[in-house]
Each structure stands twice: as C-alpha cells, then as structure tokens.
Design a protein around this motif. Sequence first.
Motif, PDB file in Angstrom:
ATOM      1  N   HIS A 165     -37.685 -18.951  32.314  1.00 52.95           N
ATOM      2  CA  HIS A 165     -38.786 -18.694  33.250  1.00 52.95           C
ATOM      3  C   HIS A 165     -39.644 -19.963  33.356  1.00 52.95           C
ATOM      4  CE1 HIS A 165     -42.366 -17.085  35.091  1.00 52.95           C
ATOM      5  NE2 HIS A 165     -41.691 -15.973  35.371  1.00 52.95           N
ATOM      6  N   PRO A 166     -39.945 -20.412  34.571  1.00 49.29           N
ATOM      7  CA  PRO A 166     -40.683 -21.674  34.730  1.00 49.29           C
ATOM      8  C   PRO A 166     -42.119 -21.663  34.195  1.00 49.29           C
ATOM      9  CG  PRO A 166     -40.378 -20.581  36.849  1.00 49.29           C
ATOM     10  CD  PRO A 166     -39.562 -19.825  35.849  1.00 49.29           C
ATOM     11  N   SER A 167     -42.699 -20.481  34.007  1.00 49.42           N
ATOM     12  CA  SER A 167     -44.070 -20.413  33.490  1.00 49.42           C
ATOM     13  C   SER A 167     -44.135 -20.249  31.981  1.00 49.42           C
ATOM     14  CB  SER A 167     -44.829 -19.265  34.167  1.00 49.42           C
ATOM     15  OG  SER A 167     -45.003 -19.544  35.535  1.00 49.42           O
ATOM     16  N   VAL A 168     -42.979 -20.228  31.311  1.00 53.57           N
ATOM     17  CA  VAL A 168     -42.962 -20.136  29.849  1.00 53.57           C
ATOM     18  C   VAL A 168     -42.813 -21.543  29.292  1.00 53.57           C
ATOM     19  CG1 VAL A 168     -41.702 -19.286  27.829  1.00 53.57           C
ATOM     20  CG2 VAL A 168     -42.048 -17.788  29.817  1.00 53.57           C
ATOM     21  N   ALA A 169     -43.833 -21.990  28.564  1.00 48.82           N
ATOM     22  CA  ALA A 169     -43.800 -23.326  27.967  1.00 48.82           C
ATOM     23  C   ALA A 169     -42.893 -23.349  26.731  1.00 48.82           C
ATOM     24  CB  ALA A 169     -45.211 -23.775  27.595  1.00 48.82           C
ATOM     25  N   ARG A 170     -42.988 -22.285  25.925  1.00 53.52           N
ATOM     26  CA  ARG A 170     -42.162 -22.206  24.718  1.00 53.52           C
ATOM     27  C   ARG A 170     -42.324 -20.816  24.104  1.00 53.52           C
ATOM     28  NH1 ARG A 170     -46.419 -25.280  23.936  1.00 53.52           N
ATOM     29  NH2 ARG A 170     -47.943 -24.764  22.348  1.00 53.52           N
ATOM     30  N   LEU A 171     -41.448 -20.518  23.178  1.00 52.43           N
ATOM     31  CA  LEU A 171     -41.556 -19.282  22.408  1.00 52.43           C
ATOM     32  C   LEU A 171     -42.564 -19.494  21.290  1.00 52.43           C
ATOM     33  CD1 LEU A 171     -37.774 -18.440  22.233  1.00 52.43           C
ATOM     34  CD2 LEU A 171     -39.494 -17.165  23.496  1.00 52.43           C
ATOM     35  N   ALA A 172     -43.151 -18.408  20.814  1.00 49.80           N
ATOM     36  CA  ALA A 172     -44.157 -18.497  19.752  1.00 49.80           C
ATOM     37  C   ALA A 172     -43.945 -17.354  18.769  1.00 49.80           C
ATOM     38  CB  ALA A 172     -45.554 -18.436  20.349  1.00 49.80           C
ATOM     39  N   GLY A 173     -44.169 -17.643  17.513  1.00 48.63           N
ATOM     40  CA  GLY A 173     -43.953 -16.651  16.466  1.00 48.63           C
ATOM     41  C   GLY A 173     -45.136 -15.778  16.143  1.00 48.63           C
ATOM     42  N   GLY A 174     -46.248 -15.953  16.819  1.00 44.06           N
ATOM     43  CA  GLY A 174     -47.442 -15.180  16.496  1.00 44.06           C
ATOM     44  C   GLY A 174     -48.269 -15.883  15.434  1.00 44.06           C
ATOM     45  N   ALA A 175     -49.400 -15.297  15.116  1.00 42.80           N
ATOM     46  CA  ALA A 175     -50.342 -15.919  14.186  1.00 42.80           C
ATOM     47  C   ALA A 175     -49.745 -16.195  12.808  1.00 42.80           C
ATOM     48  CB  ALA A 175     -51.587 -15.046  14.040  1.00 42.80           C
ATOM     49  N   PHE A 176     -48.866 -15.325  12.356  1.00 47.71           N
ATOM     50  CA  PHE A 176     -48.299 -15.477  11.018  1.00 47.71           C
ATOM     51  C   PHE A 176     -46.778 -15.624  11.037  1.00 47.71           C
ATOM     52  CE2 PHE A 176     -52.244 -13.055  10.664  1.00 47.71           C
ATOM     53  CZ  PHE A 176     -52.970 -13.914   9.853  1.00 47.71           C
ATOM     54  N   GLY A 177     -46.218 -15.952  12.205  1.00 49.09           N
ATOM     55  CA  GLY A 177     -44.781 -16.124  12.324  1.00 49.09           C
ATOM     56  C   GLY A 177     -44.005 -14.823  12.275  1.00 49.09           C
ATOM     57  N   GLU A 178     -44.705 -13.721  12.553  1.00 55.16           N
ATOM     58  CA  GLU A 178     -44.069 -12.411  12.430  1.00 55.16           C
ATOM     59  C   GLU A 178     -43.082 -12.082  13.556  1.00 55.16           C
ATOM     60  OE1 GLU A 178     -47.980 -11.751  14.636  1.00 55.16           O
ATOM     61  OE2 GLU A 178     -47.309 -13.013  13.009  1.00 55.16           O
ATOM     62  N   ILE A 179     -43.159 -12.803  14.673  1.00 55.57           N
ATOM     63  CA  ILE A 179     -42.213 -12.563  15.769  1.00 55.57           C
ATOM     64  C   ILE A 179     -41.064 -13.558  15.607  1.00 55.57           C
ATOM     65  CG2 ILE A 179     -41.924 -12.364  18.262  1.00 55.57           C
ATOM     66  CD1 ILE A 179     -44.967 -12.014  18.463  1.00 55.57           C
ATOM     67  N   THR A 180     -40.177 -13.240  14.700  1.00 52.75           N
ATOM     68  CA  THR A 180     -39.067 -14.130  14.351  1.00 52.75           C
ATOM     69  C   THR A 180     -37.853 -13.295  13.960  1.00 52.75           C
ATOM     70  OG1 THR A 180     -40.602 -15.816  13.569  1.00 52.75           O
ATOM     71  CG2 THR A 180     -38.353 -16.001  12.794  1.00 52.75           C
ATOM     72  N   SER A 181     -36.685 -13.758  14.356  1.00 56.04           N
ATOM     73  CA  SER A 181     -35.427 -13.149  13.926  1.00 56.04           C
ATOM     74  C   SER A 181     -34.783 -14.103  12.926  1.00 56.04           C
ATOM     75  CB  SER A 181     -34.488 -12.946  15.124  1.00 56.04           C
ATOM     76  OG  SER A 181     -35.033 -12.015  16.030  1.00 56.04           O
ATOM     77  N   TYR A 182     -34.383 -13.561  11.784  1.00 52.25           N
ATOM     78  CA  TYR A 182     -33.799 -14.378  10.725  1.00 52.25           C
ATOM     79  C   TYR A 182     -32.292 -14.140  10.629  1.00 52.25           C
ATOM     80  CZ  TYR A 182     -38.607 -15.082   9.299  1.00 52.25           C
ATOM     81  OH  TYR A 182     -39.932 -15.417   9.290  1.00 52.25           O
ATOM     82  N   PHE A 183     -31.558 -15.240  10.505  1.00 56.17           N
ATOM     83  CA  PHE A 183     -30.112 -15.205  10.372  1.00 56.17           C
ATOM     84  C   PHE A 183     -29.721 -16.161   9.253  1.00 56.17           C
ATOM     85  CE2 PHE A 183     -31.243 -14.394  14.781  1.00 56.17           C
ATOM     86  CZ  PHE A 183     -30.619 -13.174  14.995  1.00 56.17           C
TER      87      PHE A 183
END
Length: 100
Positions: free
Chosen positions: A17-35
């Motif tokens: 999406h052209p209006s998305v600068a980057r992904l962000a994990g939230g204040a404490f990195g809680e929006i993250t998928s771990y592999f």
Amino acid sequence: MPEQPSASELAEKVLAHPSVARLAGGAFGEITSYFPGHRITGVRMPEDGGVEIGVVVRLDQPVGTTIAELRDSLAGTLGETRVDIYVSDVETAEDPPEPA
C-alpha cells in the motif's frame, strides 16, 4: 475453507500500500510473529483466528482512508477473519527517512 495466508504474505500485502511507510511492532514489540531463525514485526496471528497488523502510515491521505483501504485489501485474502490494524506512528513529507 481456504488456507490462511502466511505472516510473510500479509506483510507483503500491507507494505504494497503506498500510504504504508513500514510495519511496526507496537510499543513493546507485541505485534510480531516468531519463527525459527527469524521474526516478522508488524504482523501477529493469534490463535483465536484474528490478525493484528501494526503500521506507520504516511499522511498523504486521511489515516481512516488508509485503514479502510488496508482492510478491503486484506479482506480479499482473509475473508471474514477479524483484522485489527494499529497505527503506531505517522510520517509527514517533512520527516527525515529512517536509517536502514
């Protein structure tokens, strides 16, 4: 039932999406998928079946418009799956680029 897309596929779709600068994990990195050996910050797929997306958006259009467009784009991939989108920050044209 269609197969759920991977966190990588969702990240690519959001970043397209052209209006998305980057992904962000939230204040404490809680929006993250771990592999094993890597992680994808900005996409979380909890076991309850929903999806969480964290973004930094550009202010080239209203934030609500960007969020609605992201939801529409992801609905084509996720169907009726609940999608929560969190805006962690915004960038303006005057903001310097983030260091790589």
